[in-house]
Design an enzyme around this catalytic site. Sequence first.
Site, PDB file in Angstrom:
ATOM      1  N   GLU A 178       0.798  -1.224   0.000  1.00 28.70           N
ATOM      2  CA  GLU A 178       0.000   0.000   0.000  1.00 28.70           C
ATOM      3  C   GLU A 178       0.833   1.279   0.000  1.00 28.70           C
ATOM      4  OE1 GLU A 178      -2.958  -0.094   3.089  1.00 28.70           O
ATOM      5  OE2 GLU A 178      -3.834  -1.944   2.388  1.00 28.70           O
ATOM      6  N   GLU A 373      -4.929  -8.719   1.230  1.00 32.91           N
ATOM      7  CA  GLU A 373      -5.555  -8.350   2.506  1.00 32.91           C
ATOM      8  C   GLU A 373      -7.037  -8.124   2.300  1.00 32.91           C
ATOM      9  OE1 GLU A 373      -4.044  -4.947   4.692  1.00 32.91           O
ATOM     10  OE2 GLU A 373      -1.980  -5.614   4.378  1.00 32.91           O
TER      11      GLU A 373
HETATM   12  C1  FCB Z   1      -4.285  -2.008   5.699  1.00 27.59           C
HETATM   13  C2  FCB Z   1      -2.868  -2.236   6.179  1.00 27.59           C
HETATM   14  C3  FCB Z   1      -2.754  -3.244   7.294  1.00 27.59           C
HETATM   15  C4  FCB Z   1      -3.896  -3.137   8.278  1.00 27.59           C
HETATM   16  C5  FCB Z   1      -5.226  -3.111   7.571  1.00 27.59           C
HETATM   17  C6  FCB Z   1      -6.409  -3.056   8.482  1.00 27.59           C
HETATM   18  O1  FCB Z   1      -4.372  -0.750   5.105  1.00 27.59           O
HETATM   19  O2  FCB Z   1      -2.062  -2.674   5.106  1.00 27.59           O
HETATM   20  O3  FCB Z   1      -1.509  -3.096   7.892  1.00 27.59           O
HETATM   21  O4  FCB Z   1      -3.708  -2.067   9.110  1.00 27.59           O
HETATM   22  O5  FCB Z   1      -5.256  -2.015   6.697  1.00 27.59           O
END
Ligand code: FCB
Length: 471
Positions: A178, A373
């Site tokens: 990210e 994620e």
């Molecule tokens: C994302 C991050 C991760 C975590 C999630 C909830 O943006 O990559 O580290 O904090 O959100």
Amino acid sequence: MPDEVRSTSDVEEEVAHRFPPGFVWGAATAAFQIEGSTTVDGRSDSIWDEFCRRPGAVKAGDTGDPATDHYRQYERDVALMAELGLGAYRFSIAWPRVRPDGGAVNQRGLDFYERLVDRLLENNIAPWATFYHWDLPQALEERGGWTNRDTAYRYADYVDAVLRRLGDRVPVYTTFNEPWCSAFLGYASGIHAPGRTEPRAAVAAVHHLLLAHGLGMAAVRELALKADAGVTLNLFPVAAADPDSPADREVARLVDGMQNRIFLDPVLCGQYPPDMVEHLAPYGLVELIKEGDLDLISAPLDLLGVNYYRGHLVAAGEPRTGPTDWIGVDNVDFLSSGMPLTDSGWEVQPPGLVDVLVRLHEEYPPVALHITENGAAYRDVIDADGTINDLDRIAFLDAHLRAAHTAIEHGVDLRGYFYWSLLDNFEWAEGYAKRFGIVHVDYTTQLRTPKRSARWYSKVIADNGLPRAAG
Ligand code: FCB
């Protein structure tokens, strides 16, 4: 009915939505959020250690130590992963352990990741290593951080050191997690480390993070011939509240440009989006781009990681002053679409996952996709018998996995899913209050307790498919 008297077809009927053979099932974490032990074995401060010391920067004054004590308890955590049947584990490597202060290589830092990787491999869990999940050595921030082009070359030195030690033992590397957050939250709104609120600095960070990504890809190609490599982006579907309103459409274009396309286009197509070049010209974007940068940045990927949590529904509102992530846009309003909220206040929007994946499939050159994620924070309750029946998290997971399956049915080349997160952990500026784990962590005793969602996910992994009914 006892298992032994159920026929195969009974079991078959209980499983709907099978995933393609070889689909990767995993869970994700990040170094600063779980490791703790921030002052041992030669580690130096990262920007997050420094940020946590700033009064009011992180809720409840929480810090990265001891976090979940994973640095010392990694064996127990790998055992848990094995028990759950994870096929892969996505974690990040801490630059300030490997090259403290961004300087010389610290073998003791690398020793930890070697122990972790070997333990994962012994348990048939594929290690997916991310080189950068936001923990820049503080000493480099003091030399300008990501606003300084030189930081990209220091990153390449750090990646080189990791590859020389771990090389092909790690099958998949991602260069960055990210970069949007590092650039915009770190340097524009300042709600993440290093907490700067300078739009020009954020734009410089975008380009230097992308350049570092390109240098990291080149290093993997040179030093880890058998490994796959890519980058993880946090992508959002962006919709105009009133599609007939030119003003709403304009803010939607700009938010989409700065959230999604400013990373996707250089990486996948070798150029910044022309409308972003124009929009960010007053902030110095063009002057940052040197000859050859975009060739490096657009080197072919083996995979693109997609982090998906929710979408943006935007409208043109009243102009405002003060720090914002949306450089040069002072009137964007984020609206609710009426869906239920997680404990982070984020709307649960599974269809947005389909939108993001289908868009990549339709608008960009082909690349294998993995959801690196996706997850939710909820206020988990420990029942009298010690169990945590997090049905809300199971419903979230179920709905998003159904969405992932729908995307595959649309022809999207989706090859894996990583739940965020394996463990409850340090949720950045929110501290420890937001619990995303499928495994509960008691921060006093460091006791791990798999929640009901962990058992549910474990069954999905074993079946390579979803149950007909959630829960
Ligand atoms: C994302 C991050 C991760 C975590 C999630 C909830 O943006 O990559 O580290 O904090 O959100």
